[in-house]
Design an enzyme around this catalytic site. Structure first.
Site, PDB file in Angstrom:
ATOM      1  CB  CYS A 120      34.561  -3.725 -23.496  1.00 57.42           C
ATOM      2  SG  CYS A 120      35.076  -4.855 -24.799  1.00 57.42           S
TER       3      CYS A 120
ATOM      4  NE  ARG B 156      22.632 -20.989 -30.312  1.00 55.97           N
ATOM      5  CZ  ARG B 156      23.378 -20.022 -30.818  1.00 55.97           C
ATOM      6  NH1 ARG B 156      24.018 -19.185 -29.983  1.00 55.97           N
ATOM      7  NH2 ARG B 156      23.477 -19.846 -32.122  1.00 55.97           N
TER       8      ARG B 156
ATOM      9  CG  HIS C  87      30.275  -7.342 -25.151  1.00 57.76           C
ATOM     10  ND1 HIS C  87      30.021  -6.020 -24.805  1.00 57.76           N
ATOM     11  CD2 HIS C  87      31.636  -7.507 -25.005  1.00 57.76           C
ATOM     12  CE1 HIS C  87      31.162  -5.429 -24.457  1.00 57.76           C
ATOM     13  NE2 HIS C  87      32.141  -6.300 -24.588  1.00 57.76           N
TER      14      HIS C  87
ATOM     15  CB  CYS D  91      37.290  -6.945 -18.334  1.00 59.09           C
ATOM     16  SG  CYS D  91      36.295  -7.928 -19.482  1.00 59.09           S
TER      17      CYS D  91
END
Length: 395
Positions: free
Chosen positions: A90, A221, A351, A381
């Site tokens: 990530c 949203r 993401h 993270c």
């Protein structure tokens, strides 16, 4: 040692899974921010990037064969600009920028483009694992020798649940973080905060051969409220035994981001006005059983190394992989939520794994300019227990 500067930072809108970018090849998506940088900065030959560094977490299939090299080729940059793909899971997009900064600070390069891409529709998350595309946690994904040193292979979702337990975060606590992310994104978009960074992408529009332009993230949203989130089923544990569900976790989306990083000499030579100086970069390893606590030591250590306190930082971008990660980070660092993810985060806009770090870090120069602050810090993270941080200063 010379300084490394962020000259410009752009990203595509983030398309929801099976959304507007479904028909866009990952290599074409990866090329979009490169083309935007070229248009905005005006590469003419002498100031062409010396290398392209791109993060991609699932470098297989259409994202394989070194998409860092293929993206500039698809962008029409010719065959003399090399490229490399990296994978720090990530943190890949942020790591690409950190590596670029290190190369420039070490006086090995003067002009680099760094960023990342992830097309999570066409190349599903964990397609490169042996089994179990959703959790990574099947033992077949690692060597048997792994278990000589660790007694389990933890999923990220279970790690997020353990963090919520360890820091005493209730479902209402994490759902409120999620609501704030969504509403902040909505206010930021309405106020035009993303206009300077998010570049439009033209896609096929209909069966008649027409086209349309995607200008805005598709996942958010902004009307979300805690009551609505409270009705969603848990994603990783049985009801009543956890707090994490799709509404307080990052969205699965498609996107790409790129940043032009240059030395002070290059900025002066080519007439570029940098947005921020990259002060320092840092990575850490942490317990893989909770897995996602890396932003805590990454933040504390990079601040200590630079003689700064948490209150010296004017804006934070902390990846919202799961809301519990944010809650624990806020509690341990003492950072103010009002200074953190002020334009919404990954719970809202999504993401796209390899691109997110470049997108988050790219926000900071714009936010510092808006608030008149000096320092910004981006941290994420990372799977298998890592953390990454980048400290920038407005110039």
């Amino acid at each position: 040692m010379q300084d490394a500067y962020i000259v410009d930072a752009v990203r595509t809108p983030f398309g929801k899974r099976n959304g507007s970018f479904s028909g866009v090849h990952p290599q074409d998506l990866a090329a979009k921010p490169l083309l935007a940088l070229e248009e905005r900065v005006g590469f003419t030959g002498s100031e062409d990037p010396e290398d392209v560094i791109y993060g991609c977490v699932t470098p297989i299939g259409e994202q394989g064969m070194n998409i860092g090299r293929l993206a500039p080729m698809v962008a029409g940059w010719g065959d003399d600009i090399p490229g490399v793909q990296l994978n720090r899971m990530c943190g890949s997009g942020q790591q690409a920028i950190n590596f670029a900064a290190g190369q420039i600070r070490g006086e090995m390069h003067d002009v680099l483009v760094a960023g990342g891409v992830e097309h999570m529709t066409r190349v599903p998350m964990a397609s490169d694992s042996a089994v179990d595309r959703l959790t990574f946690a099947d033992p077949a994904n690692v060597s048997a020798t792994y278990f000589d040193h660790y007694d389990e292979l933890t999923s990220q979702g279970e790690g997020a649940e353990r963090i919520a337990e360890q820091w005493g975060l209730s479902r209402d606590d994490v759902d409120q973080i999620a609501v704030d992310s969504q509403s902040r994104w909505g206010r930021a978009v309405e106020a035009g905060k993303y206009d300077g960074q998010v570049v439009p992408v033209e896609v096929d529009g209909d069966s008649d051969g027409g086209t349309r332009v995607v200008e805005q993230d598709e996942h958010p949203r902004p009307e979300t409220d805690v009551e609505t989130l409270g009705k969603l089923p848990l994603a990783f544990r049985d009801e009543g035994e956890g707090v994490i569900h799709p509404g307080n976790a990052s969205g699965i989306v498609d996107g790409a981001a790129a940043t032009l990083v240059a030395s002070g000499d290059a900025c002066e030579e080519y007439g570029w006005e940098p947005k921020a100086r990259i002060v320092d970069t840092h990575v850490v390893g942490v317990d893989p059983k909770t897995m996602l606590t890396g932003p805590i030591p990454a933040t504390n250590e990079i601040l200590d190394e630079n003689g700064l306190d948490i209150d010296d930082i004017d804006r934070f971008e902390v990846n919202e992989a799961f809301a519990s990660v944010i809650g624990a980070w806020l509690d341990e660092t003492g950072a103010e939520w009002e200074k953190t993810n002020v334009w919404g985060g990954a719970i809202a806009h999504g993401h796209p794994l390899g691109a997110t770090g470049a997108a988050l870090l790219g926000k900071l120069p714009y936010q510092l300019e808006e608030c008149g602050g000096r320092y910004g810090l981006c941290t994420m993270c990372i799977g298998f227990g890592q953390g990454i941080a980048t400290l920038v200063e407005r110039v």
